[in-house]
Write an enzyme that holds these catalytic residues in place. Structure first.
Site, PDB file in Angstrom:
ATOM      1  N   LYS A 193       0.887  -1.176   0.000  1.00 28.88           N
ATOM      2  CA  LYS A 193       0.000   0.000   0.000  1.00 28.88           C
ATOM      3  C   LYS A 193       0.919   1.219   0.000  1.00 28.88           C
ATOM      4  CE  LYS A 193      -2.081   2.998   1.907  1.00 28.88           C
ATOM      5  NZ  LYS A 193      -1.847   4.416   1.534  1.00 28.88           N
ATOM      6  N   GLU A 269       9.012   1.273  11.269  1.00 27.55           N
ATOM      7  CA  GLU A 269      10.033   2.317  11.129  1.00 27.55           C
ATOM      8  C   GLU A 269       9.287   3.642  11.179  1.00 27.55           C
ATOM      9  OE1 GLU A 269      12.227   1.204   7.581  1.00 27.55           O
ATOM     10  OE2 GLU A 269      13.222  -0.425   8.650  1.00 27.55           O
ATOM     11  N   CYS A 303      13.432  10.810   7.299  1.00 29.80           N
ATOM     12  CA  CYS A 303      13.203  10.454   8.706  1.00 29.80           C
ATOM     13  C   CYS A 303      14.473  10.589   9.520  1.00 29.80           C
ATOM     14  CB  CYS A 303      12.682   9.034   8.798  1.00 29.80           C
ATOM     15  SG  CYS A 303      13.849   7.843   8.128  1.00 29.80           S
ATOM     16  N   GLU A 405       8.290  16.118  15.972  1.00 29.30           N
ATOM     17  CA  GLU A 405       8.772  15.985  14.598  1.00 29.30           C
ATOM     18  C   GLU A 405       7.994  16.938  13.686  1.00 29.30           C
ATOM     19  OE1 GLU A 405       7.670  12.547  12.105  1.00 29.30           O
ATOM     20  OE2 GLU A 405       9.800  12.278  11.703  1.00 29.30           O
TER      21      GLU A 405
HETATM   22  P1  NAD Z   1       1.943   8.326   7.554  1.00 29.27           P
HETATM   23  O1  NAD Z   1       2.073   7.569   8.819  1.00 29.27           O
HETATM   24  O2  NAD Z   1       0.963   9.414   7.497  1.00 29.27           O
HETATM   25  O3  NAD Z   1       1.547   7.346   6.342  1.00 29.27           O
HETATM   26  C1  NAD Z   1       2.337   6.225   6.020  1.00 29.27           C
HETATM   27  C2  NAD Z   1       1.447   5.205   5.323  1.00 29.27           C
HETATM   28  O4  NAD Z   1       0.492   4.687   6.242  1.00 29.27           O
HETATM   29  C3  NAD Z   1       0.658   5.752   4.145  1.00 29.27           C
HETATM   30  O5  NAD Z   1       0.655   4.791   3.128  1.00 29.27           O
HETATM   31  C4  NAD Z   1      -0.730   5.930   4.729  1.00 29.27           C
HETATM   32  O6  NAD Z   1      -1.765   5.892   3.785  1.00 29.27           O
HETATM   33  C5  NAD Z   1      -0.809   4.736   5.668  1.00 29.27           C
HETATM   34  N1  NAD Z   1      -1.748   4.870   6.770  1.00 29.27           N
HETATM   35  C6  NAD Z   1      -2.125   5.990   7.413  1.00 29.27           C
HETATM   36  N2  NAD Z   1      -2.987   5.679   8.415  1.00 29.27           N
HETATM   37  C7  NAD Z   1      -3.154   4.343   8.392  1.00 29.27           C
HETATM   38  C8  NAD Z   1      -3.926   3.426   9.168  1.00 29.27           C
HETATM   39  N3  NAD Z   1      -4.667   3.838  10.195  1.00 29.27           N
HETATM   40  N4  NAD Z   1      -3.857   2.128   8.858  1.00 29.27           N
HETATM   41  C9  NAD Z   1      -3.091   1.683   7.841  1.00 29.27           C
HETATM   42  N5  NAD Z   1      -2.354   2.506   7.065  1.00 29.27           N
HETATM   43  C10 NAD Z   1      -2.373   3.821   7.340  1.00 29.27           C
HETATM   44  O7  NAD Z   1       3.407   8.816   7.199  1.00 29.27           O
HETATM   45  P2  NAD Z   1       3.844   9.751   5.989  1.00 29.27           P
HETATM   46  O8  NAD Z   1       3.313  11.107   6.263  1.00 29.27           O
HETATM   47  O9  NAD Z   1       3.521   9.061   4.711  1.00 29.27           O
HETATM   48  O10 NAD Z   1       5.444   9.760   6.136  1.00 29.27           O
HETATM   49  C11 NAD Z   1       6.141  10.645   6.943  1.00 29.27           C
HETATM   50  C12 NAD Z   1       6.465   9.990   8.265  1.00 29.27           C
HETATM   51  O11 NAD Z   1       7.196   8.798   8.036  1.00 29.27           O
HETATM   52  C13 NAD Z   1       7.361  10.818   9.163  1.00 29.27           C
HETATM   53  O12 NAD Z   1       6.904  10.709  10.490  1.00 29.27           O
HETATM   54  C14 NAD Z   1       8.717  10.147   9.041  1.00 29.27           C
HETATM   55  O13 NAD Z   1       9.584  10.325  10.134  1.00 29.27           O
HETATM   56  C15 NAD Z   1       8.319   8.733   8.897  1.00 29.27           C
HETATM   57  N6  NAD Z   1       9.374   7.939   8.258  1.00 29.27           N
HETATM   58  C16 NAD Z   1      10.100   7.071   9.027  1.00 29.27           C
HETATM   59  C17 NAD Z   1      11.139   6.323   8.455  1.00 29.27           C
HETATM   60  C18 NAD Z   1      11.990   5.375   9.256  1.00 29.27           C
HETATM   61  O14 NAD Z   1      12.733   4.624   8.646  1.00 29.27           O
HETATM   62  N7  NAD Z   1      11.915   5.383  10.575  1.00 29.27           N
HETATM   63  C19 NAD Z   1      11.400   6.467   7.097  1.00 29.27           C
HETATM   64  C20 NAD Z   1      10.629   7.365   6.343  1.00 29.27           C
HETATM   65  C21 NAD Z   1       9.612   8.093   6.939  1.00 29.27           C
HETATM   66  O1  6OD Z   2      18.323   3.831   3.744  1.00 34.56           O
HETATM   67  C1  6OD Z   2      17.403   3.151   4.186  1.00 34.56           C
HETATM   68  O2  6OD Z   2      17.398   1.920   4.121  1.00 34.56           O
HETATM   69  C2  6OD Z   2      16.276   3.784   4.848  1.00 34.56           C
HETATM   70  N1  6OD Z   2      15.353   2.942   5.366  1.00 34.56           N
HETATM   71  C3  6OD Z   2      16.193   5.124   4.888  1.00 34.56           C
HETATM   72  C4  6OD Z   2      15.151   5.817   5.501  1.00 34.56           C
HETATM   73  C5  6OD Z   2      15.007   7.144   5.324  1.00 34.56           C
HETATM   74  C6  6OD Z   2      13.921   7.851   5.904  1.00 34.56           C
HETATM   75  O3  6OD Z   2      13.367   8.809   5.426  1.00 34.56           O
END
Ligand code: NAD
Ligand code: 6OD
Length: 501
Positions: A193, A269, A303, A405
């Site tokens: 998804k 993550e 992130c 964040e």
């Molecule tokens: P988000 O949590 O809003 O959405 C992520 C995904 O989850 C989307 O596909 C969304 O449609 C889906 N989703 C939302 N609510 C849901 C639910 N209740 N059930 C199932 N699916 C659901 O995140 P975003 O805005 O797309 O991304 C930004 C966030 O992601 C930031 O907080 C960032 O720090 C984090 N992030 C973390 C990492 C990591 O590796 N730790 C990497 C990249 C991004």
């Molecule tokens: O490099 C990666 O494998 C990884 N998971 C990066 C994540 C970046 C977050 O925005």
């Protein structure tokens, strides 16, 4: 400091002419009666009409994935699977320009960035995990028994089954393949998804899967939103054996609750509030360059990016001035322009969130070193979701600007005096994803890297990634580790076989 209020976006209205983006289920592209609009973050243009999956369509994808486990895919040897995944990586590289165009259209990020990071990593994720699966052995123990004959124990890795993969929008292909690569290498099947903001590269990968000869049903994609839509339908589906997720912490918590039904494993993550720690003995230019990158790369939507910069006091004023010059030199513009250093935020909705923090910082009494609002863009880009790279000083660790964040191109810069003090302050935060430590003192580097409560600590670098290393977050930044053999822990069931001799 005046914050420029964004104009209401002048957007093209929904048009039947915008190209459709469809689901990929059981090896075929399928649409939906219901569609949603995808607008360009660069100029607000309508760029796609994306199918929104019904519960029945998600069910069809999960069933296809289940059937594929018991079809030709399930019968492949590791060597055959590895060969197919290499073909997928080659297929991405063969269609590099298509992936690049799709990723840049969805995200608005500079093409130079996507060309060097997102697309090559999208391909590499298939090769690296194919190699891990091919080369990493399991355990063997020879055991004594009372009758003297003994027993042999060996471990087998078996796929978990159907994996639900829920992805964010910031590095769409990279983060999706980071999970799909190891999941398939381990013999699972997936239902992906993608984020509603970035549907295109996941769909394009369906074409590559077919050309590479991956059996139908192994890789499926369903588009839509989270609650009440494809995200919820997928994560609550009882036919999904495990869920891997990247995104916001509160979404991760909702997914964890959904996974509790059926006691299904999760790999999460999630968000971060990452600190850079700059000691006075650092290589000044390297620390400035690295910190600028960690604050502003991908318009701050990484992130692992830095939103708190702790600078040792003797260096503080000079460092802030150098960051300010770097931020002000950043060119905002069209992704295809080689001079562009920063693109827009992903959407107007996300910009509203980021600007609410820009306003809050001022209300709380921050000194705005640079930025703080919406840049003045040429008329043809004015409907994009642009923000200025922004730096603040003058707020403490307790302010929401230092604790929450924001996920934009911004950072709070704060002075510190001693190593003990900075460790205490960095660790006093709910998140624990990553840190970047800048120092020439190796002893200090080891000590500080060991003591900061994070999953990933960089010394004199940032986002330098070896895909064999553990990746994930501490505290509210994550549950579990992926990368190298750690991905095998999540994507396989380890079974012990004990043979009495
Ligand atoms: P988000 O949590 O809003 O959405 C992520 C995904 O989850 C989307 O596909 C969304 O449609 C889906 N989703 C939302 N609510 C849901 C639910 N209740 N059930 C199932 N699916 C659901 O995140 P975003 O805005 O797309 O991304 C930004 C966030 O992601 C930031 O907080 C960032 O720090 C984090 N992030 C973390 C990492 C990591 O590796 N730790 C990497 C990249 C991004
Ligand atoms: O490099 C990666 O494998 C990884 N998971 C990066 C994540 C970046 C977050 O925005």
């Amino acid at each position: 400091m005046l914050i420029i209020e964004p104009q209401a976006p002048a957007r093209a209205s929904a048009s039947a002419d915008a190209p459709p983006v469809d689901h990929f289920i059981d090896g075929a592209f399928v649409g939906s009666a219901k569609r949603f609009d995808k607008h360009s973050p660069v100029d607000g243009r309508l760029i796609a009409r994306v199918a929104e999956a019904s519960r029945e369509q998600v069910d069809a994808a999960v069933r296809a994935a289940r059937a594929a486990l018991h079809g030709p895919w399930g019968g492949l040897s590791v060597a055959q699977r590895v060969e197919l995944l290499y073909a997928v990586a080659d297929g991405i590289n063969r269609r590099f320009d298509d992936f690049l165009a799709a990723e840049v259209a969805d995200t608005g990020k500079p093409a130079s960035l996507a060309r060097h990071v997102d697309i090559p990593r999208g391909a590499a994720n298939f090769k690296v995990f194919a190699d891990v699966v091919k080369n990493v052995p399991t355990e063997f123990f020879e055991m004594a028994t009372p009758d003297g004959a003994g027993a042999l124990n060996y471990a087998l890795r078996r796929p978990v089954g159907v994996i639900g993969v829920v992805c964010p929008w910031n590095l769409p292909l990279l983060l999706m393949t980071w999970k799909v690569g190891p999941a398939l290498a381990c013999g699972n099947t997936v239902v992906v998804k993608p984020s509603e903001e970035t549907p295109q590269t996941a769909a394009l990968l369906g074409e590559v899967m077919n050309s590479a000869g991956v059996p139908r049903g192994v890789y499926n994609v369903v588009h839509g939103f989270g609650p009440g839509s494809a995200g919820e339908f997928l994560t609550t589906h009882p036919g999904v054996n495990a869920i891997t997720f990247t995104g916001e912490t509160r979404t991760g918590a909702a997914i964890m609750k959904a996974a509790a039904d059926g006691a299904r494993p999760v790999s999460l993550e999630m968000g971060g509030k990452n600190a850079a720690v700059v000691f006075a003995d650092c290589d000044f230019d390297a620390a400035v360059e690295g910190t600028l990158r960690s604050c502003f790369a991908n318009c701050g939507q990484v992130c692992l990016g830095t939103e708190r910069v702790y600078v040792q006091r003797p260096l503080f004023d000079r460092f802030v001035q150098a960051l300010k010059r770097g931020a002000e030199a950043m060119r905002l513009g069209r992704p295809q322009d080689p001079a562009t250093g920063m693109g827009p935020l992903i959407s107007h909705e996300h910009r509203d969130k980021v600007l609410s923090y820009y306003r809050k910082a001022v209300e709380l009494g921050a000194t705005v070193v640079t930025g703080g609002g919406v840049p003045d863009m040429p008329p043809e880009l004015a409907a994009g979701s642009w923000v200025q790279p922004t730096l603040w000083t003058g707020l403490g660790d307790d302010s929401p600007i230092a604790r929450e964040e924001i996920f934009g191109p911004c950072a709070l810069v704060m002075p510190f005096d001693t190593e003990e003090e900075v460790l205490r302050r960095v660790n006093d935060n709910d998140y624990g994803l990553a840190t970047a430590i800048w120092t020439a003192d190796l002893k200090r580097a080891h000590h500080v890297a060991g003591a900061i409560e994070v999953g990933i600590a960089w010394v004199n670098s940032w986002f330098l990634r070896d895909l064999r290393t553990p990746f994930g977050g501490a505290k509210q930044s994550g549950i579990g580790r992926e990368g190298g053999v750690h991905s095998l822990e999540f994507y396989t069931e380890l079974k012990n076989v004990c043979i009495k001799l």
